[in-house]
Design a protein around this motif. Structure first.
Motif, mmCIF file in Angstrom:
data_model
loop_
_atom_site.group_PDB
_atom_site.id
_atom_site.type_symbol
_atom_site.label_atom_id
_atom_site.label_comp_id
_atom_site.label_asym_id
_atom_site.label_seq_id
_atom_site.Cartn_x
_atom_site.Cartn_y
_atom_site.Cartn_z
ATOM 1 N N UNK A 1 -8.817 -17.107 2.714
ATOM 2 C CA UNK A 1 -7.668 -17.485 3.514
ATOM 3 C C UNK A 1 -6.361 -17.089 2.850
ATOM 4 N N UNK A 2 -6.104 -15.776 2.843
ATOM 5 C CA UNK A 2 -4.856 -15.326 2.210
ATOM 6 C C UNK A 2 -3.655 -15.955 2.913
ATOM 7 N N UNK A 3 -3.757 -16.042 4.251
ATOM 8 C CA UNK A 3 -2.640 -16.614 5.003
ATOM 9 C C UNK A 3 -2.444 -18.080 4.624
ATOM 10 N N UNK A 4 -3.571 -18.774 4.455
ATOM 11 C CA UNK A 4 -3.478 -20.195 4.104
ATOM 12 C C UNK A 4 -2.881 -20.347 2.706
ATOM 13 N N UNK A 5 -3.357 -19.495 1.785
ATOM 14 C CA UNK A 5 -2.798 -19.537 0.438
ATOM 15 C C UNK A 5 -1.308 -19.191 0.484
ATOM 16 N N UNK A 6 -0.956 -18.174 1.302
ATOM 17 C CA UNK A 6 0.456 -17.794 1.429
ATOM 18 C C UNK A 6 1.267 -18.975 1.927
ATOM 19 N N UNK A 7 0.691 -19.709 2.887
ATOM 20 C CA UNK A 7 1.410 -20.866 3.420
ATOM 21 C C UNK A 7 1.661 -21.893 2.310
ATOM 22 N N UNK A 8 0.599 -22.158 1.533
ATOM 23 C CA UNK A 8 0.735 -23.160 0.466
ATOM 24 C C UNK A 8 1.769 -22.701 -0.553
ATOM 25 N N UNK A 9 1.688 -21.392 -0.913
ATOM 26 C CA UNK A 9 2.647 -20.869 -1.888
ATOM 27 C C UNK A 9 4.074 -21.019 -1.349
ATOM 28 N N UNK A 10 4.274 -20.673 -0.056
ATOM 29 C CA UNK A 10 5.619 -20.782 0.517
ATOM 30 C C UNK A 10 6.077 -22.231 0.556
ATOM 31 N N UNK B 1 -0.980 -24.526 -14.963
ATOM 32 C CA UNK B 1 -1.158 -24.653 -16.412
ATOM 33 C C UNK B 1 -1.661 -26.053 -16.751
ATOM 34 N N UNK B 2 -1.049 -27.017 -16.123
ATOM 35 C CA UNK B 2 -1.450 -28.406 -16.314
ATOM 36 C C UNK B 2 -2.923 -28.597 -15.966
ATOM 37 N N UNK B 3 -3.285 -27.976 -14.858
ATOM 38 C CA UNK B 3 -4.648 -28.119 -14.360
ATOM 39 C C UNK B 3 -5.636 -27.484 -15.332
ATOM 40 N N UNK B 4 -5.273 -26.270 -15.806
ATOM 41 C CA UNK B 4 -6.162 -25.584 -16.745
ATOM 42 C C UNK B 4 -6.326 -26.431 -18.003
ATOM 43 N N UNK C 1 -0.312 -33.539 -5.306
ATOM 44 C CA UNK C 1 -1.582 -34.061 -5.787
ATOM 45 C C UNK C 1 -2.734 -33.458 -5.000
ATOM 46 N N UNK C 2 -2.562 -33.379 -3.683
ATOM 47 C CA UNK C 2 -3.602 -32.799 -2.836
ATOM 48 C C UNK C 2 -3.845 -31.358 -3.207
ATOM 49 N N UNK C 3 -2.741 -30.615 -3.376
ATOM 50 C CA UNK C 3 -2.869 -29.200 -3.725
ATOM 51 C C UNK C 3 -3.594 -29.066 -5.054
ATOM 52 N N UNK C 4 -3.195 -29.919 -6.033
ATOM 53 C CA UNK C 4 -3.841 -29.859 -7.348
ATOM 54 C C UNK C 4 -5.329 -30.160 -7.231
ATOM 55 N N UNK C 5 -5.642 -31.201 -6.456
ATOM 56 C CA UNK C 5 -7.041 -31.566 -6.283
ATOM 57 C C UNK C 5 -7.797 -30.417 -5.639
ATOM 58 N N UNK C 6 -7.153 -29.769 -4.663
ATOM 59 C CA UNK C 6 -7.775 -28.627 -3.990
ATOM 60 C C UNK C 6 -8.040 -27.508 -4.974
ATOM 61 N N UNK D 1 -8.323 -27.741 -8.156
ATOM 62 C CA UNK D 1 -9.344 -28.217 -9.086
ATOM 63 C C UNK D 1 -10.736 -27.983 -8.506
ATOM 64 N N UNK D 2 -10.902 -28.420 -7.256
ATOM 65 C CA UNK D 2 -12.192 -28.245 -6.596
ATOM 66 C C UNK D 2 -12.534 -26.766 -6.517
ATOM 67 N N UNK D 3 -11.513 -25.931 -6.213
ATOM 68 C CA UNK D 3 -11.727 -24.494 -6.091
ATOM 69 C C UNK D 3 -12.220 -23.924 -7.419
ATOM 70 N N UNK D 4 -11.559 -24.310 -8.514
ATOM 71 C CA UNK D 4 -11.935 -23.831 -9.841
ATOM 72 C C UNK D 4 -13.387 -24.211 -10.145
ATOM 73 N N UNK D 5 -13.700 -25.483 -9.929
ATOM 74 C CA UNK D 5 -15.041 -25.960 -10.241
ATOM 75 C C UNK D 5 -16.073 -25.195 -9.424
ATOM 76 N N UNK D 6 -15.745 -25.002 -8.140
ATOM 77 C CA UNK D 6 -16.676 -24.314 -7.243
ATOM 78 C C UNK D 6 -16.883 -22.872 -7.701
ATOM 79 N N UNK D 7 -15.739 -22.177 -8.013
ATOM 80 C CA UNK D 7 -15.822 -20.798 -8.481
ATOM 81 C C UNK D 7 -16.658 -20.726 -9.751
ATOM 82 N N UNK D 8 -16.391 -21.686 -10.666
ATOM 83 C CA UNK D 8 -17.137 -21.709 -11.914
ATOM 84 C C UNK D 8 -18.622 -21.911 -11.660
ATOM 85 N N UNK D 9 -18.919 -22.825 -10.748
ATOM 86 C CA UNK D 9 -20.314 -23.133 -10.425
ATOM 87 C C UNK D 9 -21.013 -21.900 -9.875
#
Lengths: 384, 107
Positions: A161-170, A267-270, A341-346, A348-356
């Motif tokens: 979802x590049x568009x979704x990511x773009x939305x979040x970034x904006x 950075x905080x999340x990492x 917080x929601x974005x961070x949690x998202x 976080x979940x993304x990182x864990x999922x990618x790692x998995x």
């Protein structure tokens, strides 16, 4: 209920609604700018004030002592924009529109500053679509449908979802239009009295068209503004000195702060993930990387020490993030923080999922989680 | 572009001449001038008129005097100066010439 401002119009006191006062002040400020080079400026301004006062008087009676926004809008409409008298040296340079701007649609001024802002008025998620619509002068529904359509096609065809990511970034990076100037810039119109008057007129027209449901929405908007004000006050208190509010930064700084906030959040999340990994490996194997916990140190002390280390390391990051957060105009508490917080949690979940999915170690670790938990439980039981 | 738009600049340029004419006929204050112009092609607003009158006064074409009014504060009543009168005569002549030229060219 509105605040009332008492003003002196050419030697006579008049009471104005706060909104009405704002509109009048903008009008007179603009008049003053227009007449900057005019040697009779103060005299003309006095004449204008007198004329405005005369016109206001017809709205006043023994039982009505305050001028409302709609009334001053009408008065200023009759006054017309103040134009510097034609100067013989530059005759014919500007024919200029003499009449009022067309009702309804905002007239675009070609040389007005135009910037991309997020617009809270009528927003659904983060005000990104409303901001884009205002920037290009198109209907917000078109932007929303386009956004949703592209996002849906992307998700179905390629699962990203590049568009979704773009939305979040904006949402994180593009500043919210707060002041009247910023709102004018968001729509690419000149910030002046005409704009304020047009807006007042539009609001009245909208009220007549849509009636109560709109008014309720308006109230809710106002409530949001109040709570924002409240948050700012609280923020000032948290910053130590009462009454200190970080100064409103300009557009570039706010964008930079938005980027910084996001970078620092990642950075905080990492850092947090590293901490989690260290904690997990210590609890499961009794070692962090190659460093082995000395056998005479109880597990709970080691755990406490790890927490402490994490907070010491994370503290400067946290503070930097907080500072840039203030520059964006948000707050670490309340709704803004909830969004982050929601974005961070998202993330976080993304990182864990990618790692998995892609890192066997992570997969192993996650699969071993129940076992680790069992070990920890046993260790705690033994230490008692 | 409508005719009114096309002639906006011309109307603007003629405004000073019209004000000279209005002021020459009678001693007037701003509301009178606006009243005379309202409903014509030259309808004007305070925002335009005050700066223009102040410029005409600086050029020495008109002058004003304060006069008490029955309702409200004293008002500025404008009248033509000698220079304004001679300028008006000139402009009247010029305008007549322009009209003559227009009627001579075609029909």
């Amino acid at each position: 209920m509105h605040k009332v401002v008492t003003i002196n119009l050419n030697g006579q006191a008049y009471q104005f609604d706060e909104d009405a006062f704002d509109a009048l002040r903008v009008y007179l400020d603009r008049a003053e700018t227009q007449l900057k080079a005019n040697p009779d400026r103060s005299e003309i301004l006095a004449d204008l004030e007198q004329a405005i006062a005369d016109k206001c008087r017809r709205y006043l009676s023994a039982h009505k002592t305050v001028i409302a926004a709609a009334e001053i809008a009408q008065v200023l409409q009759e006054m017309g924009p103040v134009e510097a008298a034609p100067d013989p040296s530059q005759e014919g340079a500007a024919g200029g529109p003499t009449g009022a701007a067309a009702d309804g649609e905002r007239p675009r001024s070609p040389n007005a500053p135009r910037r991309l802002y997020r617009i809270e008025d009528g927003m659904m998620i983060g005000g990104v679509c409303t901001g884009i619509a205002a920037f290009f002068g198109i209907d917000v529904t078109i932007v929303r449908v386009a956004f949703a359509l592209v996002a849906a096609i992307e998700l179905v065809s390629s699962h990203v979802g590049i568009v979704i990511i773009a939305y979040i970034v904006m949402m994180l990076v593009v500043p919210l239009a707060g002041t009247s100037e910023e709102q004018a810039a968001a729509h690419g119109v000149q910030f002046n009295a005409q704009e304020v008057i047009d807006r007042a007129k539009r609001n009245i027209a909208e009220f007549n068209d849509r009636g109560w449901s709109h008014q309720r929405r308006e109230w809710r908007r106002q409530q949001r503004a109040w709570s924002r004000q409240f948050r700012q006050t609280m923020r000032a208190k948290r910053w130590g000195s009462i009454g200190f509010v970080p100064p409103a930064a300009d557009y570039g700084t706010r964008v930079a702060a938005g980027v910084m906030t996001s970078v620092l959040a990642v950075a905080n999340l990492i850092l947090f993930l590293v901490f989690l990994y260290a904690l997990a490996s210590m609890l499961s194997t009794g070692a962090i990387y190659s460093w082995r916990v000395p056998p005479d140190v109880p597990l709970w002390v080691a755990t406490f020490g790890l927490f402490f280390t994490y907070y010491v390391v994370a503290w400067p990051l946290h503070m930097a993030r907080r500072a840039s957060f203030y520059a964006v105009g948000g707050s670490m508490y309340g709704w803004d923080a909830g969004g982050y917080g929601l974005v961070s949690a998202g993330l976080f979940a993304l990182f864990v999922w990618l790692g998995y999915q892609h890192v066997p170690e992570v997969r192993q670790f996650v699969d071993r989680l129940p076992e680790i938990w069992e070990n920890v439980r046993r260790a705690i039981a033994q230490s008692r | 572009m409508s005719i009114t738009d096309r002639f906006a600049a011309i109307r603007k340029g003629l405004l000073e001449y019209l004000i000279l004419r209005i002021v020459s006929a009678d001693k007037v204050y701003v509301a009178d001038i606006l009243q005379r112009l309202s409903g014509t092609e030259f309808a004007t607003q305070e925002g335009t008129l005050y700066p223009l009158l102040s410029k005409m006064r600086r050029d020495g074409l008109v002058d004003y005097e304060w006069q008490e009014s029955d309702s409200g504060p004293p008002r500025k009543y404008y009248r033509l100066t000698a220079k304004g009168k001679s300028q008006l005569t000139e402009l009247n002549e010029y305008w007549k010439d322009i009209n003559a030229t227009i009627s001579q060219l075609g029909r």
